[in-house]
Design a protein around this motif. Structure first.
Motif, short mmCIF file in Angstrom:
data_model
loop_
_atom_site.label_atom_id
_atom_site.label_comp_id
_atom_site.label_asym_id
_atom_site.label_seq_id
_atom_site.Cartn_x
_atom_site.Cartn_y
_atom_site.Cartn_z
N SER A 84 6.62 -7.06 -13.00
CA SER A 84 5.63 -8.47 -14.20
C SER A 84 4.04 -8.21 -14.29
N ASP A 85 3.50 -9.55 -15.31
CA ASP A 85 2.48 -9.31 -15.86
C ASP A 85 1.28 -9.42 -15.11
N LYS A 86 2.08 -10.72 -13.65
CA LYS A 86 1.34 -10.60 -12.24
C LYS A 86 0.54 -9.18 -11.94
N ASN A 87 2.06 -8.21 -11.71
CA ASN A 87 1.55 -7.40 -10.95
C ASN A 87 0.67 -5.80 -11.53
N PHE A 88 0.38 -6.07 -13.21
CA PHE A 88 0.00 -5.17 -14.35
C PHE A 88 -1.61 -6.17 -13.73
N GLN A 89 -1.63 -7.10 -13.79
CA GLN A 89 -3.18 -7.73 -14.12
C GLN A 89 -3.78 -7.44 -12.26
N TYR A 90 -2.96 -7.52 -11.31
CA TYR A 90 -3.41 -7.12 -9.64
C TYR A 90 -3.62 -6.19 -9.59
N LEU A 91 -3.13 -4.80 -10.10
CA LEU A 91 -3.39 -3.72 -10.25
C LEU A 91 -4.63 -3.21 -11.29
N ASN A 113 10.94 -0.75 -3.57
CA ASN A 113 11.86 -1.32 -3.97
C ASN A 113 11.11 -1.97 -5.19
N ASP A 114 10.24 -2.59 -5.10
CA ASP A 114 9.14 -2.57 -6.74
C ASP A 114 8.03 -3.01 -6.39
N PHE A 115 7.51 -3.34 -7.82
CA PHE A 115 6.14 -3.45 -7.86
C PHE A 115 5.30 -4.18 -6.48
N ASP A 116 6.31 -6.09 -6.83
CA ASP A 116 5.69 -6.50 -5.59
C ASP A 116 5.70 -6.04 -4.82
N TYR A 120 4.57 -2.64 -3.65
CA TYR A 120 4.42 -2.17 -3.76
C TYR A 120 2.58 -2.67 -3.88
N CYS A 121 2.62 -3.14 -4.09
CA CYS A 121 1.17 -4.39 -4.71
C CYS A 121 0.97 -5.29 -3.25
N ASN A 122 1.66 -5.14 -2.42
CA ASN A 122 1.51 -6.38 -0.79
C ASN A 122 0.82 -5.15 0.13
N TYR A 123 1.29 -3.69 -0.06
CA TYR A 123 0.94 -2.64 0.11
C TYR A 123 -0.02 -2.58 0.47
N LEU A 124 -0.87 -2.13 -1.68
CA LEU A 124 -1.96 -1.89 -1.76
C LEU A 124 -3.25 -2.74 -0.90
N GLU A 125 -2.70 -3.51 -1.44
CA GLU A 125 -3.91 -4.91 0.01
C GLU A 125 -3.94 -5.11 0.68
N GLN A 126 -3.04 -4.40 1.81
CA GLN A 126 -4.06 -3.87 3.23
C GLN A 126 -4.61 -2.85 3.21
N HIS A 127 -5.46 -2.25 1.94
CA HIS A 127 -6.45 -2.09 2.19
C HIS A 127 -6.43 -0.26 3.40
N GLU A 128 -5.27 -0.14 3.00
CA GLU A 128 -5.29 1.16 3.86
C GLU A 128 -5.66 2.19 2.88
N PRO A 129 -6.73 2.69 3.73
CA PRO A 129 -7.74 4.22 2.77
C PRO A 129 -6.08 5.33 1.91
#
Ligand SMILES: C[S@@+](CC[C@H](N)C(=O)[O-])C[C@H]1O[C@@H](n2cnc3c(N)ncnc32)[C@H](O)[C@@H]1O
Length: 284
Positions: free
Chosen positions: A11-18, A52-55, A57-66
């Protein structure tokens, strides 16, 4: 833009987050037209990590794992490079810059060069080829080339120093005639070449983020800094900050070399004088 016809919901929201994430981590300023590019580079990571989707993935990235951030940076950076890219810089290095620096440094016999944003290594190895060709008594000199990048995969490739024949053979005839000096045949079946040790041993590869806020670890002074086709992806503010810091790390009369489509902003041109195509000299 919703790329729902693709494998993963994006989604656009995913893109803006990334987009804000890549800016925060690397300084790379993606325009809104880069949706398809982000999708294609990051969907590989979704597949690899079974999201399963970018949502997700974005949640995973938000956990700031190195590890997650490192994979993201490595996937999103543009690493295009080649041996002797923008060849004019290497001719100028050979004919003008090195003879002048050798003369200036002849008592201390020390030369320091930095390839900032070295990608997979072709740039620092090209510099090393020229330095070794010009400095006939290099064994009596203290010469070091620092080569840094934010992409740990690219750095690993650079350190391995193995290249396919198609990468080696695209260099122009004047350099290709010295191919047997620069490269050793590593594997004839896969047509892979390795960089000859003479050209490797003066290069020091290190991970370094040019957007690092904690103060830069390198002391300088550098005789030449190459930072080509890196800041083109940054906003003006970051470019100004980085070029100012480069300037402070250069020796007086040292040189900054940018990519052919980059330039030093006018506000810094009192410190860095234009000398030739995207080559600048520190004046004070
Ligand atoms: C297009 S390549 C340029 C390589 C080489 N300098 C050349 O001109 O052929 C850009 C490189 O800059 C690196 N890069 C991007 N952002 C960076 C940052 N914040 N700090 C350090 N390197 C960065 C990328 O990982 C990539 O390897």
């Amino acid at each position: 833009m919703n790329l729902n016809e693709n494998e993963f919901q994006f989604s656009d929201k995913n893109f803006q987050y990334l987009k804000q994430k890549v800016f925060q981590l690397t300084g790379i300023n993606l325009s809104d037209s880069k949706t398809a590019l982000v999708y294609s580079r990051i969907s590989r990571l979704l597949r690899q990590n079974h999201f399963n989707d970018f949502d997700e993935y974005c949640n995973y990235l938000e956990q700031h794992e190195p590890k997650a951030e490192r994979e993201f940076i490595n996937a999103i950076t543009t690493n295009f490079t080649s041996f002797m890219r923008e060849e004019h810089h290497f001719e100028y290095l050979q004919e003008v810059l090195l003879p002048e620096i050798i003369e200036r440094n002849r008592l201390k016999k020390r030369i320091r060069i930095w390839s900032a944003g070295c990608s997979t290594g072709e740039e620092p190895y090209s510099i090393s080829f020229v330095v070794n060709d010009v400095l006939k008594d290099i064994q009596d000199w203290d010469v070091k080339i620092l080569a840094t990048d934010i992409d740990s995969d690219a750095l690993l490739t650079a350190e391995n120093g193995l290249y396919k024949d198609k990468d080696v053979e695209q260099i122009s005839a004047s350099y290709l005639k010295r191919k047997a000096r620069y490269f050793d045949l590593y594997d004839s079946q896969t047509k892979t070449y390795s960089i000859n040790n003479q050209f490797r041993k003066i290069i020091y590869f290190k991970y370094f983020n040019l957007m690092c806020k904690e103060g830069w670890p390198m002391q300088g002074p550098f005789d030449i800094i190459f930072c080509r086709n890196v800041m083109i992806y940054f906003d003006r503010f970051s470019q100004n900050q980085i070029i100012n810091t480069f300037c402070n790390l250069l020796a007086v009369k040292g040189y900054l070399i940018l990519g052919h489509s980059e330039s030093v902003p006018s506000s810094i041109q009192n410190k860095l004088k234009y000398v030739d195509r995207t080559i600048y000299q520190r004046v004070q």
